[in-house]
Design an enzyme around this catalytic site. Structure first.
Site, short mmCIF file in Angstrom:
data_model
loop_
_atom_site.label_atom_id
_atom_site.label_comp_id
_atom_site.label_asym_id
_atom_site.label_seq_id
_atom_site.Cartn_x
_atom_site.Cartn_y
_atom_site.Cartn_z
N GLU A 1 25.27 29.46 39.32
CA GLU A 1 26.37 29.16 40.25
C GLU A 1 26.02 29.46 41.71
OE1 GLU A 1 30.48 29.99 38.99
OE2 GLU A 1 29.70 30.74 37.09
N PRO B 1 40.93 44.08 31.82
CA PRO B 1 40.21 42.85 32.17
C PRO B 1 39.54 42.28 30.91
CG PRO B 1 38.85 44.75 32.69
CD PRO B 1 40.15 45.29 32.13
N SER B 2 39.05 41.06 31.00
CA SER B 2 38.27 40.55 29.87
C SER B 2 36.82 41.01 29.96
CB SER B 2 38.24 39.02 29.84
OG SER B 2 39.33 38.47 30.47
N HIS C 1 36.03 43.28 39.28
CA HIS C 1 36.22 42.04 40.03
C HIS C 1 37.67 41.91 40.49
CE1 HIS C 1 36.79 41.25 35.73
NE2 HIS C 1 37.78 40.45 36.11
#
Ligand code: G7M
Length: 296
Positions: A149, A235-236, A241
């Site tokens: 990315e 969070p997952s 983040h």
């Protein structure tokens, strides 16, 4: 050999079951196999952009079928003209190969509220986080190291403790600004979640807030007062983040009270290690059984 993600590959999809669906977003999660490996396919109708919608009515329709006529109220189904090539019909997300954790995450399930004290965090959550194989957050490291990315990264500071990256979230196809969704990934690999934040991290959080505002304005012309900055708990992925989302975005499930905590509040609190955190947990979530056992 890695098979490419193309039409030929998708045509081999062997459907197993529907994991979940949403009537508000018109999206559906399918579980099945691609080349003998588990795959989750998320199909979602693309959102119409404000400028595209008027064009669509005038030039983009091939056929309409009125199924309700009660003047002045009408409802119709419409087929898009083939030539409207600038408008994709669907956004497809694919997780392949999908693990049991992915499948549990996207399976429709009962939820319960849990209250996580500092003691429960140490006893239940830390062992859960430590049980993950490191490759679970490989996708984050690939982005941090510029291996994946790289062309999508909007801001990059490589300082190992102070630095962070800002890029469009996987969920956002960058067509509609009111659906703007960015994610900020910190360089510091020791902050697993907001539980690891101390007063020393406040300057980092402030810089993230300031830079998110600058990036959203410079790149997408979205003003700071149109942005909701928040952090998920649980969070997952246990690499710290921050979510940066347009306030008009109707991502209700990701912004529920308890699961989403405003960055602003986190900055002013800085007593996270001592807080009792209360949130909803799916019964398929890997933590559920441990919480159940700990409460007996
Ligand atoms: O729930 P949690 O706070 O852990 O959310 C993680 C966020 O990261 C979600 O909003 C995901 O859509 C996003 N995300 C997950 N993956 C695997 C990727 C990815 O590979 N690339 C990008 N850009 N975002 C991701």
């Amino acid at each position: 050999m890695d098979h490419p993600v193309d039409l030929e590959t998708l045509k081999t999809f062997e459907f197993d079951r529907i994991l979940s669906e949403s009537t508000t977003t018109g999206s559906i999660y399918l579980l099945g196999k691609l080349h003998n490996e588990s795959a989750i396919i998320h199909l979602q109708r693309t959102i119409l952009s404000a400028d595209g919608a008027s064009e669509l009515v005038k030039h983009g329709l091939e056929e309409i079928k009125v199924f309700l006529d009660n003047r002045p109220y009408f409802s119709a189904h419409a087929l898009l003209a083939r030539s409207t090539s600038s408008l994709p019909d669907l956004q497809i997300k694919l997780i392949w190969p999908a693990t049991e954790i992915h499948i549990a995450k996207y399976t429709l399930q009962e939820r319960v509220m849990v209250s996580e004290t500092a003691e429960k965090y140490a006893k239940v959550v830390v062992p859960y986080i430590e049980s993950f194989p490191p490759d679970r957050i490989q996708w984050v490291y690939n982005i941090l190291e510029g291996k994946k990315e790289a062309d999508r990264v909007l801001y990059r500071d490589d300082d190992p403790s102070r630095g962070f990256l800002i890029l469009p979230d996987l969920k956002w196809d960058q067509t509609s600004m009111t659906a703007l969704y960015l994610v900020v990934l910190v360089q510091d690999r020791t902050i697993r979640s907001l539980r690891d934040l101390t007063r020393d991290h406040v300057p980092l959080l402030r810089r993230i807030r300031q830079q998110a505002f600058i990036t959203a304005k410079e790149v997408f012309n979205v003003e700071p007062n149109k942005l909701r900055l928040f952090i998920h708990y649980q969070p997952s992925y246990y690499h710290f983040h921050v979510h940066v989302v347009h306030i008009d975005h109707e991502n209700l499930s990701g912004m529920m009270v308890g699961q989403a905590r405003l960055l602003e509040d986190i900055i002013s609190l800085s007593i996270l290690q001592q807080m009792t955190l209360t949130y909803a947990l799916g019964v398929e979530h890997g933590l559920y059984a441990s919480f159940l056992a700990a409460s007996n």
